[in-house]
Scaffold this motif. Structure first.
Motif, PDB file in Angstrom:
ATOM      1  N   THR A  16      35.554  37.858  26.577  1.00 35.83           N
ATOM      2  CA  THR A  16      35.539  38.129  28.005  1.00 35.83           C
ATOM      3  C   THR A  16      35.473  36.824  28.780  1.00 35.83           C
ATOM      4  OG1 THR A  16      34.419  40.226  27.648  1.00 35.83           O
ATOM      5  CG2 THR A  16      34.328  39.304  29.858  1.00 35.83           C
ATOM      6  N   LEU A  17      36.411  36.653  29.690  1.00 36.50           N
ATOM      7  CA  LEU A  17      36.504  35.426  30.459  1.00 36.50           C
ATOM      8  C   LEU A  17      36.229  35.708  31.925  1.00 36.50           C
ATOM      9  CD1 LEU A  17      39.767  34.057  28.839  1.00 36.50           C
ATOM     10  CD2 LEU A  17      37.493  33.087  28.555  1.00 36.50           C
ATOM     11  N   SER A  18      35.866  34.650  32.634  1.00 39.60           N
ATOM     12  CA  SER A  18      35.662  34.794  34.070  1.00 39.60           C
ATOM     13  C   SER A  18      36.955  35.203  34.759  1.00 39.60           C
ATOM     14  CB  SER A  18      35.159  33.469  34.650  1.00 39.60           C
ATOM     15  OG  SER A  18      33.995  33.050  33.978  1.00 39.60           O
ATOM     16  N   HIS A  19      38.069  34.703  34.250  1.00 41.28           N
ATOM     17  CA  HIS A  19      39.388  35.053  34.773  1.00 41.28           C
ATOM     18  C   HIS A  19      40.253  35.435  33.577  1.00 41.28           C
ATOM     19  CE1 HIS A  19      38.634  33.248  38.832  1.00 41.28           C
ATOM     20  NE2 HIS A  19      37.757  32.569  38.117  1.00 41.28           N
ATOM     21  N   ALA A  20      40.869  36.573  33.648  1.00 45.14           N
ATOM     22  CA  ALA A  20      41.653  37.064  32.515  1.00 45.14           C
ATOM     23  C   ALA A  20      42.845  36.157  32.245  1.00 45.14           C
ATOM     24  CB  ALA A  20      42.130  38.488  32.802  1.00 45.14           C
ATOM     25  N   VAL A  21      43.283  36.168  30.985  1.00 43.86           N
ATOM     26  CA  VAL A  21      44.489  35.438  30.605  1.00 43.86           C
ATOM     27  C   VAL A  21      45.526  36.440  30.118  1.00 43.86           C
ATOM     28  CG1 VAL A  21      43.221  33.345  30.006  1.00 43.86           C
ATOM     29  CG2 VAL A  21      43.691  35.046  28.237  1.00 43.86           C
TER      30      VAL A  21
ATOM     31  N   VAL B  71      37.176  27.403  28.739  1.00 44.03           N
ATOM     32  CA  VAL B  71      37.899  28.029  29.848  1.00 44.03           C
ATOM     33  C   VAL B  71      36.933  28.417  30.966  1.00 44.03           C
ATOM     34  CG1 VAL B  71      39.324  30.000  30.526  1.00 44.03           C
ATOM     35  CG2 VAL B  71      39.769  28.822  28.363  1.00 44.03           C
ATOM     36  N   ASN B  72      35.807  29.011  30.604  1.00 45.88           N
ATOM     37  CA  ASN B  72      34.839  29.416  31.628  1.00 45.88           C
ATOM     38  C   ASN B  72      34.270  28.213  32.377  1.00 45.88           C
ATOM     39  OD1 ASN B  72      35.016  32.196  31.319  1.00 45.88           O
ATOM     40  ND2 ASN B  72      33.472  32.261  29.705  1.00 45.88           N
ATOM     41  N   ILE B  73      33.987  27.128  31.653  1.00 43.01           N
ATOM     42  CA  ILE B  73      33.485  25.925  32.325  1.00 43.01           C
ATOM     43  C   ILE B  73      34.555  25.347  33.240  1.00 43.01           C
ATOM     44  CG2 ILE B  73      32.691  23.555  31.963  1.00 43.01           C
ATOM     45  CD1 ILE B  73      31.458  24.543  29.297  1.00 43.01           C
ATOM     46  N   ALA B  74      35.796  25.341  32.765  1.00 40.32           N
ATOM     47  CA  ALA B  74      36.887  24.807  33.585  1.00 40.32           C
ATOM     48  C   ALA B  74      37.031  25.578  34.890  1.00 40.32           C
ATOM     49  CB  ALA B  74      38.198  24.851  32.796  1.00 40.32           C
ATOM     50  N   LEU B  75      36.797  26.882  34.848  1.00 39.85           N
ATOM     51  CA  LEU B  75      37.003  27.717  36.033  1.00 39.85           C
ATOM     52  C   LEU B  75      35.760  27.856  36.897  1.00 39.85           C
ATOM     53  CD1 LEU B  75      39.115  30.535  34.347  1.00 39.85           C
ATOM     54  CD2 LEU B  75      39.949  28.745  35.876  1.00 39.85           C
ATOM     55  N   GLU B  76      34.577  27.768  36.290  1.00 38.65           N
ATOM     56  CA  GLU B  76      33.339  28.033  37.035  1.00 38.65           C
ATOM     57  C   GLU B  76      32.344  26.886  37.038  1.00 38.65           C
ATOM     58  OE1 GLU B  76      32.886  32.866  36.528  1.00 38.65           O
ATOM     59  OE2 GLU B  76      31.628  31.546  35.330  1.00 38.65           O
ATOM     60  N   GLY B  77      32.445  25.985  36.085  1.00 36.87           N
ATOM     61  CA  GLY B  77      31.455  24.929  35.975  1.00 36.87           C
ATOM     62  C   GLY B  77      30.295  25.346  35.083  1.00 36.87           C
ATOM     63  N   TYR B  78      29.218  24.589  35.166  1.00 37.89           N
ATOM     64  CA  TYR B  78      28.054  24.814  34.300  1.00 37.89           C
ATOM     65  C   TYR B  78      27.066  25.744  35.002  1.00 37.89           C
ATOM     66  CZ  TYR B  78      29.908  21.191  31.293  1.00 37.89           C
ATOM     67  OH  TYR B  78      30.716  20.471  30.447  1.00 37.89           O
ATOM     68  N   THR B  79      27.455  27.005  35.078  1.00 37.23           N
ATOM     69  CA  THR B  79      26.626  27.995  35.760  1.00 37.23           C
ATOM     70  C   THR B  79      25.568  28.595  34.850  1.00 37.23           C
ATOM     71  OG1 THR B  79      28.273  29.688  35.220  1.00 37.23           O
ATOM     72  CG2 THR B  79      28.469  28.591  37.370  1.00 37.23           C
TER      73      THR B  79
ATOM     74  N   GLN C  51      23.465  27.527  28.519  1.00 38.54           N
ATOM     75  CA  GLN C  51      24.047  27.290  27.197  1.00 38.54           C
ATOM     76  C   GLN C  51      25.380  26.563  27.265  1.00 38.54           C
ATOM     77  OE1 GLN C  51      23.446  30.239  28.614  1.00 38.54           O
ATOM     78  NE2 GLN C  51      24.735  31.889  27.798  1.00 38.54           N
ATOM     79  N   ARG C  52      26.036  26.603  28.418  1.00 36.48           N
ATOM     80  CA  ARG C  52      27.296  25.878  28.556  1.00 36.48           C
ATOM     81  C   ARG C  52      27.091  24.365  28.488  1.00 36.48           C
ATOM     82  NH1 ARG C  52      30.527  29.119  33.414  1.00 36.48           N
ATOM     83  NH2 ARG C  52      30.550  31.183  32.393  1.00 36.48           N
ATOM     84  N   ALA C  53      25.874  23.914  28.742  1.00 33.35           N
ATOM     85  CA  ALA C  53      25.599  22.476  28.721  1.00 33.35           C
ATOM     86  C   ALA C  53      25.634  21.905  27.310  1.00 33.35           C
ATOM     87  CB  ALA C  53      24.244  22.188  29.364  1.00 33.35           C
ATOM     88  N   ALA C  54      25.822  22.742  26.299  1.00 30.20           N
ATOM     89  CA  ALA C  54      26.020  22.232  24.940  1.00 30.20           C
ATOM     90  C   ALA C  54      27.393  21.597  24.784  1.00 30.20           C
ATOM     91  CB  ALA C  54      25.855  23.366  23.927  1.00 30.20           C
ATOM     92  N   PHE C  55      28.284  21.820  25.759  1.00 32.38           N
ATOM     93  CA  PHE C  55      29.657  21.326  25.674  1.00 32.38           C
ATOM     94  C   PHE C  55      29.876  20.236  26.715  1.00 32.38           C
ATOM     95  CE2 PHE C  55      29.517  25.728  24.305  1.00 32.38           C
ATOM     96  CZ  PHE C  55      30.123  25.659  23.059  1.00 32.38           C
ATOM     97  N   MET C  56      30.369  19.104  26.254  1.00 30.51           N
ATOM     98  CA  MET C  56      30.640  17.986  27.154  1.00 30.51           C
ATOM     99  C   MET C  56      31.774  18.350  28.114  1.00 30.51           C
ATOM    100  SD  MET C  56      28.416  15.649  26.425  1.00 30.51           S
ATOM    101  CE  MET C  56      29.078  14.156  27.166  1.00 30.51           C
ATOM    102  N   PRO C  57      31.842  17.693  29.264  1.00 29.18           N
ATOM    103  CA  PRO C  57      32.765  18.134  30.320  1.00 29.18           C
ATOM    104  C   PRO C  57      34.190  17.615  30.209  1.00 29.18           C
ATOM    105  CG  PRO C  57      31.414  16.328  31.125  1.00 29.18           C
ATOM    106  CD  PRO C  57      30.931  16.630  29.731  1.00 29.18           C
ATOM    107  N   GLY C  58      34.488  16.779  29.221  1.00 25.56           N
ATOM    108  CA  GLY C  58      35.802  16.145  29.177  1.00 25.56           C
ATOM    109  C   GLY C  58      36.961  17.117  29.096  1.00 25.56           C
ATOM    110  N   LEU C  59      36.952  17.996  28.094  1.00 21.54           N
ATOM    111  CA  LEU C  59      38.067  18.930  27.936  1.00 21.54           C
ATOM    112  C   LEU C  59      38.114  19.962  29.060  1.00 21.54           C
ATOM    113  CD1 LEU C  59      40.486  19.994  26.441  1.00 21.54           C
ATOM    114  CD2 LEU C  59      38.950  21.230  24.889  1.00 21.54           C
ATOM    115  N   PRO C  60      36.994  20.611  29.434  1.00 24.13           N
ATOM    116  CA  PRO C  60      37.072  21.529  30.579  1.00 24.13           C
ATOM    117  C   PRO C  60      37.545  20.841  31.855  1.00 24.13           C
ATOM    118  CG  PRO C  60      35.038  21.884  29.360  1.00 24.13           C
ATOM    119  CD  PRO C  60      35.663  20.653  28.796  1.00 24.13           C
ATOM    120  N   GLY C  61      37.098  19.601  32.074  1.00 22.82           N
ATOM    121  CA  GLY C  61      37.542  18.879  33.264  1.00 22.82           C
ATOM    122  C   GLY C  61      39.031  18.593  33.236  1.00 22.82           C
ATOM    123  N   LEU C  62      39.537  18.221  32.060  1.00 20.95           N
ATOM    124  CA  LEU C  62      40.972  17.977  31.918  1.00 20.95           C
ATOM    125  C   LEU C  62      41.764  19.257  32.149  1.00 20.95           C
ATOM    126  CD1 LEU C  62      43.267  16.048  31.080  1.00 20.95           C
ATOM    127  CD2 LEU C  62      42.803  16.680  28.702  1.00 20.95           C
ATOM    128  N   MET C  63      41.271  20.371  31.609  1.00 19.13           N
ATOM    129  CA  MET C  63      41.952  21.651  31.794  1.00 19.13           C
ATOM    130  C   MET C  63      41.957  22.063  33.268  1.00 19.13           C
ATOM    131  SD  MET C  63      40.316  23.461  28.393  1.00 19.13           S
ATOM    132  CE  MET C  63      40.921  25.124  28.687  1.00 19.13           C
TER     133      MET C  63
END
Length: 466
Positions: A65-70, A86-94, A97-109
């Motif tokens: 389940t995603l914040s925005h469907a694909v 994908v969720n971080i790319a679209l919504e950020g670190y809301t 638990q999302r803070a376990a993932f560095m922002p490089g790839l979501p930011g690039l996406m």
């Protein structure tokens, strides 16, 4: 361009059914060969994902389940950690638990998704499809680039082994974690690229650039801390202090430590900055402080890994996790065999180089075993070649033991792509002229082909490992 008449191909390549001209062309133009192989594997893996997804129902569709469907044709590419990206790319670190993932790839996406939105006329917002497609395109470039840089790093450290270098890059592309390397938006291709590139720059004595590259890699995975501290500590503290005369040892130590500290800080800076950013997100309100806000330096990373993913020393060593240990066994075995083979053949030299302050009676400077051209990793061609490999072997051994004892052990199936020693040892087996090693090399290639295909099918239907 043809190869010299005196050049002999390893048996692994000479037995291929490809015409001799094709083999010569591959060795004469390795970059073109590597990029073509990478893109071909990506196309095959992506098509297989789509085929299996269309034929077999997903095991756990709710987990995607995603914040925005694909779109349906992109759904098999959004599994496991990709859901978080994908969720971080679209919504950020809301969510914490999302803070376990560095922002490089979501930011690039997200940046690429905004670019696509701009091309559409700037209407609406970046969609799930946009960020997934950007992630897939970016990882395609990163995978090909990582293989090319690994080839060049191998040429740098094993300069008289062109076929060995090409074999290393090709085996890297056949890694067992095929979906995360050749299909989906994941951090492993970027981690491999920046790790290899930083190492190449380090061995060219371009330390500032190496630190910058490792810092870029840290925006994708929290690896720059280990790489910077390890390699710069080896060079600027250990080797600088103990190489040379006794009289100038303290001065060399005193001048080397600040350089080590500055370079290590530079390579770790994105991780430190991100931890500070997460702290401001979740620790600003005194009435709702999270436990990690008041622990130690206020870093969230370790606490989140432990709380949400049960990461910790021997915490994964349970009967229920035995299947995951069995899945990881081939990669673990190859990793440990690489360390054992190198340490066994260079034990005294490695011990003396790593702990030069030991008394001679405890670590006598005995020469290493004779070099073996068909075993360039485990029987280096010279003491200087062995010395260059030692920090890489130590890093390889440390990471293998950490994955075995502390992390979800099955992730070694995909994170092994960031470890050049692993691929050098695999290439040594494949290129070996010794019967026993040669057989194990063939078995490894067969395993990668079979398991890579199985892993693609499991990924398509949302089944572990991931």
């Amino acid at each position: 361009m043809s190869l010299p008449a005196s050049f002999s191909l390893p048996s692994s390549l000479s037995r291929m059914s490809l015409p001799s001209r094709w083999r010569d062309e591959a060795l004469a133009h390795p970059t073109r060969t590597i990029v073509f192989a990478s893109l071909a594997l990506r196309c095959l893996t992506s098509l297989l994902l789509l085929l299996i997804f269309s034929l077999v129902p997903s095991f756990d569709a709710s987990a995607a389940t995603l914040s925005h469907a694909v779109s349906p044709y992109l759904q098999p590419f959004v599994r496991w950690d990709t859901v978080y990206f994908v969720n971080i790319a679209l919504e950020g670190y809301t969510h914490e638990q999302r803070a376990a993932f560095m922002p490089g790839l979501p930011g690039l996406m997200r940046a690429g998704g905004e670019g696509i939105r701009w091309l559409r006329g700037g209407k609406g917002v970046a969609s799930g499809d946009d960020v997934v497609l950007v992630g897939m395109a970016a990882t395609a470039v990163a995978t090909s680039a990582a293989a090319v840089v690994l080839h060049r790093l191998t040429v740098r450290l094993f300069p008289r082994q062109p076929a060995f270098a090409l074999t290393t890059a090709c085996l890297f592309l056949l890694a067992p974690g095929r979906p995360t390397l050749h299909a989906v938006p994941y951090t492993e291709p970027f981690a491999a690229l920046f790790t290899f590139l930083g190492m190449l720059l380090f061995y060219k004595n371009r330390d500032v650039l190496a630190a910058v590259v490792w810092a870029l890699g840290t925006t994708m995975r929290a690896q720059g801390v280990v790489l910077g501290v390890g390699f710069f500590g080896w060079k600027w503290v250990l080797r600088r202090t103990w190489d040379g005369t006794l009289s100038g040892r303290f001065q060399r130590f005193a001048t080397g430590v600040p350089i080590f500290a500055a370079l290590s800080f530079l390579s770790s800076l994105p991780f430190l900055a991100f931890q500070r950013y997460v702290y401001t997100l979740f620790c600003s309100d005194p009435s709702s402080l999270r436990p990690w806000c008041t622990q130690g330096l206020g870093f969230s990373y370790g606490w989140i890994q432990s709380e949400y993913w049960d990461v910790g020393l021997f915490r994964y060593w349970t009967i229920l996790q035995l299947p995951n240990f069995l899945l990881a066994a081939p990669v673990l075995a190859l990793s440990l065999a690489a360390s054992h083979s190198f340490y066994r053949s260079t034990f005294a030299f490695t011990l003396r180089s790593t702990l030069p302050f030991l008394p001679l009676s405890l670590a006598p400077p005995r020469p290493s075993r004779k070099s073996n051209p068909s075993s360039p990793l485990t029987h280096p061609s010279s003491p200087s070649a062995a010395l260059a490999l030692i920090p890489l072997i130590h890093l390889h051994t440390l990471l293998t033991l950490l994955l075995l004892t502390t992390a979800h052990v099955q992730i070694i199936l995909r994170v092994c792509v960031t470890n050049p020693v692993f691929w050098w040892y695999a290439a040594e087996l494949v290129c070996s002229t010794e019967g026993g090693k040669k057989r194990w090399g063939r078995r490894w290639v067969g395993y990668c082909v079979v398991w890579g295909t199985v892993a693609t099918g499991l990924w398509a239907v949302f089944l572990p490992p991931a």
